[in-house]
Motif scaffolding. Structure first.
Motif, short mmCIF file in Angstrom:
data_model
loop_
_atom_site.label_atom_id
_atom_site.label_comp_id
_atom_site.label_asym_id
_atom_site.label_seq_id
_atom_site.Cartn_x
_atom_site.Cartn_y
_atom_site.Cartn_z
N ARG A 55 2.52 -48.16 5.37
CA ARG A 55 2.90 -48.20 3.95
C ARG A 55 1.71 -48.61 3.07
NH1 ARG A 55 4.38 -52.35 0.67
NH2 ARG A 55 4.55 -53.77 2.44
N ALA A 108 -0.82 -45.90 2.96
CA ALA A 108 -0.33 -44.81 2.10
C ALA A 108 -0.53 -45.14 0.63
CB ALA A 108 1.14 -44.55 2.39
N TYR A 110 4.58 -41.11 2.89
CA TYR A 110 5.02 -42.26 3.69
C TYR A 110 6.54 -42.20 3.91
CZ TYR A 110 6.69 -46.92 4.74
OH TYR A 110 7.35 -47.97 5.32
#
Length: 311
Positions: A56, A59, A68
């Motif tokens: 995450r 991303a 993501y």
């Protein structure tokens, strides 16, 4: 701005920011030359696994939130209903050729989805000397024997290093590895050299997973009431990192930001930070705070792969 496109190397110390200490002299040397600041993140979702956090936050650095969600399998979200509309890194940034170096299998999977060439860290650490790793990284960007080749294999190389990335799996050794690698890069990209004038070098450090009783909760980037001029308090604007265009961002974490130092000889500005630390960056950093999802847009501009950031 350089008269030719730069080539970018990003060393990303995932979860290592809180462990930087005075012994990490190469990181502090970089900070003393660089433009330093923070990348703000949103709050972490509840019950997030460590692998989900790693992907995450990576991303977010790439401004690839929809990718993501798709990687995570959140197909109910409107943002990733049409998988074919999720752009690769090349499609997002004018044909940019990018590689990510990591030993994290989840990050490998996500990088592949985004069109990165995925390389494993162990392929660059067969030789115990960090000078070998630094030299090999620069070769990927078309820098060999102190010269810049006209054509490079990649425009951007991301190196992801965190606890568990090396065989010993300790934070101390991962951070010392980053510190040593930064020193070797600075040695090869000395001011005035062919490499130094074309290499855009970024070091990003995150705090990793954060809990409610974490010491790093004290690292707030908010301007406190005591720092504001009381006579102007009613006119005090929203800090720009809390906005996206004309809209206020709904989810901003004001503490535990990523720390970032960026350096390219005669291109980046130098501020007055002297150490790679939250305190120095907040007091003396020239880059202040930008949202993490704007990071790659700024780097891509230096590579002539994006319009001017912030214009």
């Amino acid at each position: 701005m350089a008269d030719k496109p730069s080539r970018a190397l990003v060393v990303y110390g995932d979860g290592l920011a809180r462990f930087v200490d005075p012994s990490h002299t190469h990181l502090h040397s970089l900070a003393s030359k660089a433009s330093c600041g923070f990348l703000s993140l949103p709050n972490a979702p509840l019950s997030e696994s460590e692998d989900e956090r790693i992907v995450r936050e990576f991303a977010l650095l790439l401004d690839s939130w929809e990718a993501y969600l798709n990687w995570k399998g959140d197909t109910t979200n409107d943002e990733c209903q049409n998988k074919s509309l999720i752009p690769t890194i090349s499609e997002s940034f004018m044909g940019m050729k990018a590689a990510v170096i990591t030993n994290n299998s989840s990050l490998e999977s996500f990088g592949t989805k985004l069109g990165f060439t995925v390389l494993e860290s162990k392929d660059f650490t067969k030789n115990a000397e960090n000078s070998f790793m630094a030299s090999e990284l620069l070769k990927l960007l078309g820098f060999q024997e102190g010269k810049t080749l006209d054509i490079s294999q990649f425009d951007l190389v991301f190196v992801h290093i965190g606890p568990g990335e090396k065989e010993d799996k300790t934070v101390a050794n991962a951070l010392e590895y980053v510190n040593s690698l930064v020193g070797e890069i600075l040695n090869l990209a000395e001011p005035g050299s062919d490499v130094g004038s074309r290499l855009h070098f970024s070091v990003v450090m995150s705090y990793g997973s954060v809990s409610e009783d974490d010491d790093c909760l004290k690292t707030s980037v908010l301007i406190s009431e005591t720092e504001k001029d009381a006579n102007l308090s009613s006119l005090f604007p929203r800090q720009s990192y809390t906005m996206r265009g004309e809209n206020q961002r709904k989810d901003v974490r004001h503490y535990c930001p990523m720390l970032i130092a960026q350096w390219q000889y005669a291109v980046t500005r130098k501020d007055t930070a002297e150490t790679f630390s939250f305190e120095d960056f907040k007091e003396y950093g020239g880059n202040l705070i930008i949202p993490a999802d704007r990071f790659l847009h700024e780097v891509a501009f230096k590579l002539w792969k994006a319009p001017k950031y912030g214009a």
